[in-house]
Scaffold this active site. Structure first.
Site, PDB file in Angstrom:
ATOM      1  N   GLU A  75       0.853  -1.190   0.000  1.00 48.22           N
ATOM      2  CA  GLU A  75       0.000   0.000   0.000  1.00 48.22           C
ATOM      3  C   GLU A  75       0.886   1.236   0.000  1.00 48.22           C
ATOM      4  OE1 GLU A  75      -3.128   0.090   2.945  1.00 48.22           O
ATOM      5  OE2 GLU A  75      -2.977   2.267   3.175  1.00 48.22           O
ATOM      6  N   GLU A 119      -2.322  11.388   3.625  1.00 45.96           N
ATOM      7  CA  GLU A 119      -3.390  11.196   4.594  1.00 45.96           C
ATOM      8  C   GLU A 119      -3.426  12.435   5.490  1.00 45.96           C
ATOM      9  OE1 GLU A 119      -4.171   6.803   5.860  1.00 45.96           O
ATOM     10  OE2 GLU A 119      -2.001   7.101   5.870  1.00 45.96           O
TER      11      GLU A 119
END
Length: 545
Positions: free
Chosen positions: A432, A437
């Site tokens: 990933e 974020e």
């Protein structure tokens, strides 16, 4: 032993001339200070050591009737002004020498009286040659790039800045990092208050940084910004004082005359103990402030400021993009993911993803993803998550996304990538890549991360960086992905690098994802007053060679 010296007293009188003989002005009497006396105390002076203990320290105490301030002028050209007449000076020439000091007492209206005082002092300390070689003739600066380059601790403490130490570059833009300090061979100390504006010619103007109230000694009047007890960017020109080295108590110490200082103005005796000089081109100094409250610590370096190399991408050919110029999401590029997944997509998230226009739409040239407080399928919040799985997948390249992020406690937007083998292949084995974020509960930072076997979940490879106006302005979030390295950037500035190789899952196809989660392991508590907020995406672009 104390000596009272009263030699060379000169009283300066004022002479007034009348321009018009017919005018009679009564301005009152303005008299120069009288009865000027100076008491000297040579440190360590005794019958056995009439010229002192070899430290070279002499304390002067001047008194005069009608005096407002006192000024000491020394033979090397240095001077200092004091309101109470008391001043301790550090003489530094090795041997026994007689020094003549001019003491001036100032009264009202600039009137003055002065006297010359001779004082005989022994100096036994001579700075070691290696210290002088290290110190003299170089441009020193605060070593801003290392943690702890500035801080404070207890007076007399030996553990460094025990109370507070700054992180790397934390005090940028306060008027300290562009200062330069030069210890000249002739004993003069030059403080350049802005080295940057000297590049195109000698410009003496600059700003400095100091302690509230104590900086009043600099004699500057300004509407300067105050943060706590710090005064920022005080206008102050380049200046010259004198420097010397002594070793009171065996501790090598830099002594500056007048108002000379290093790093942060703290008043006091303007002495900087050399706590550590073992590092190459580096000094650690400490000095006690004029309030006797703290010891202040500074790390100096004579290395030049390293210019950060501008990041250059290996990938400059656009191979895929979505500019969101239509009136609906292009389903040739994107899929909708619906639901809450397994245990909130594995993170305990509180939202239910939909394909409803209330949650995802294209308008005004932007993709708009909205998280809302509304009930859906047993959940209290709705949002959207879109992916390019099976529609666009690639190996290696640069992803660039320009976006404005949602606001509100509990929001957790993400711009990220998953290995194309998911969900048929398990996570984190597929890998990933979290390009960006953001956590609404921590609105001043964004983070990037990599998840892979051995480094996943709370043990992921993570880097973060400060951000301002994340929710009101667009920023560019990027990842540069090669077989050897993965680099994450915000607005062109790298903040996380990872050495990639064949042992990682980052050697195969990945696809893109955009979403806003609510709550969960990273999003945290959702604000009670949260109703809705949006992430706007201007474009998504992918480049390869």
């Amino acid at each position: 032993m104390k000596n009272i010296l009263k030699t060379g007293l000169v009283a300066l009188s004022l002479v007034f001339a009348s321009a018009c003989s017919n005018d009679d002005y009564d301005i009152g009497e303005i008299a120069a200070p009288t009865n000027l006396q100076v008491e000297t105390n040579v440190v360590g002076q005794s019958e056995d050591m009439p010229d002192g203990d070899g430290s070279g320290e002499v304390t002067f105490n001047a008194t005069a009737d009608g005096a407002m301030t006192y000024k000491y002028v020394f033979g090397n050209g240095s001077s200092v002004t004091t309101s109470n007449g008391v001043y301790t000076h550090q003489f530094s020439e090795t041997g026994t020498k007689v020094y003549t000091v001019n003491i001036i007492a100032y009264g009202p209206g600039g009137t003055a009286s002065s006297m010359l005082v001779d004082v005989e002092v022994l100096v036994t300390y001579a700075p070691p040659a290696d210290l002088l070689e290290k110190l003299v003739g170089k441009e020193w600066r605060i070593k801003a790039e290392v943690p702890g380059h500035f801080g404070l601790g207890p007076v007399g403490g030996l553990g460094g800045p025990e109370f507070f130490a700054v992180s790397a570059n934390e005090k940028a833009e306060v008027g300290m990092y562009d200062d330069r300090y030069i210890f000249n061979e002739d004993g003069t100390f030059t403080h350049i208050t802005n080295a940057n504006n000297d590049e195109s010619g000698m410009d003496p103007s600059g700003t400095v940084f100091g302690r509230i109230n104590l900086v009043d000694q600099l004699g500057v009047s300004c509407a300067c910004e105050v943060q706590g007890a710090d005064v920022l960017n005080i206008p102050y020109n380049d200046y010259t004082e004198n420097w010397s080295i002594s070793a009171p108590g065996g501790n090598e110490t830099i002594n500056l005359t007048g108002l000379g200082f290093i790093g942060y103005y703290i008043g006091g005796n303007h002495r900087y103990e050399i706590f550590d000089r073992s590092g190459t081109n580096e000094l650690t100094l400490r000095s006690t402030d004029g309030n006797g409250e703290f010891d202040w610590w500074f790390i100096l370096t004579s290395d030049s400021v390293e210019e950060e190399e501008e990041f250059e991408s290996q990938f400059n050919t656009e191979i895929w993009s979505d500019d969101f110029d239509g009136d609906a999401l292009n389903t040739d590029n994107w899929n909708y993911e619906i639901g809450n997944g397994d245990n909130g997509w594995g993170n305990g998230e509180a939202q239910y993803y939909t394909d409803a226009e209330d949650n995802v739409k294209v308008e005004n040239g932007n993709l708009v993803i909205t998280a809302k407080r509304e009930a859906e399928s047993g959940f209290d919040f709705t949002s959207a998550r879109i992916t390019t799985k099976d529609k666009f997948e690639f190996t290696f390249g640069r992803v660039e996304v320009r976006a404005k992020l949602p606001a509100g406690g509990g929001t957790w937007p993400a711009i990220w990538m998953l290995g194309a083998g998911f969900p048929e292949e398990s996570w984190p084995g597929v890998g990933e890549i979290d390009i960006m974020e953001f956590v609404g509960n921590n609105p001043d930072r964004i983070s990037s991360a990599l998840h892979l076997p051995g480094n996943s979940g709370g043990n992921a490879v993570v880097g973060d960086t400060e951000i301002s106006e994340a929710t009101t302005e667009f920023h560019i979030y990027e990842v540069e992905w090669t077989a050897e390295k993965i680099t994450f950037l915000m607005d062109g500035e790298p903040h996380l690098e990872f050495d990639n190789d064949d042992s990682t899952p980052f050697q195969d196809d990945f696809y893109l994802l955009l979403n806003i989660a609510m709550g969960g392991t990273l999003g945290g508590d959702i604000a009670d007053d949260f109703q809705e907020s949006t992430m706007e995406v201007d474009y998504v672009k992918v480049y390869q060679e």
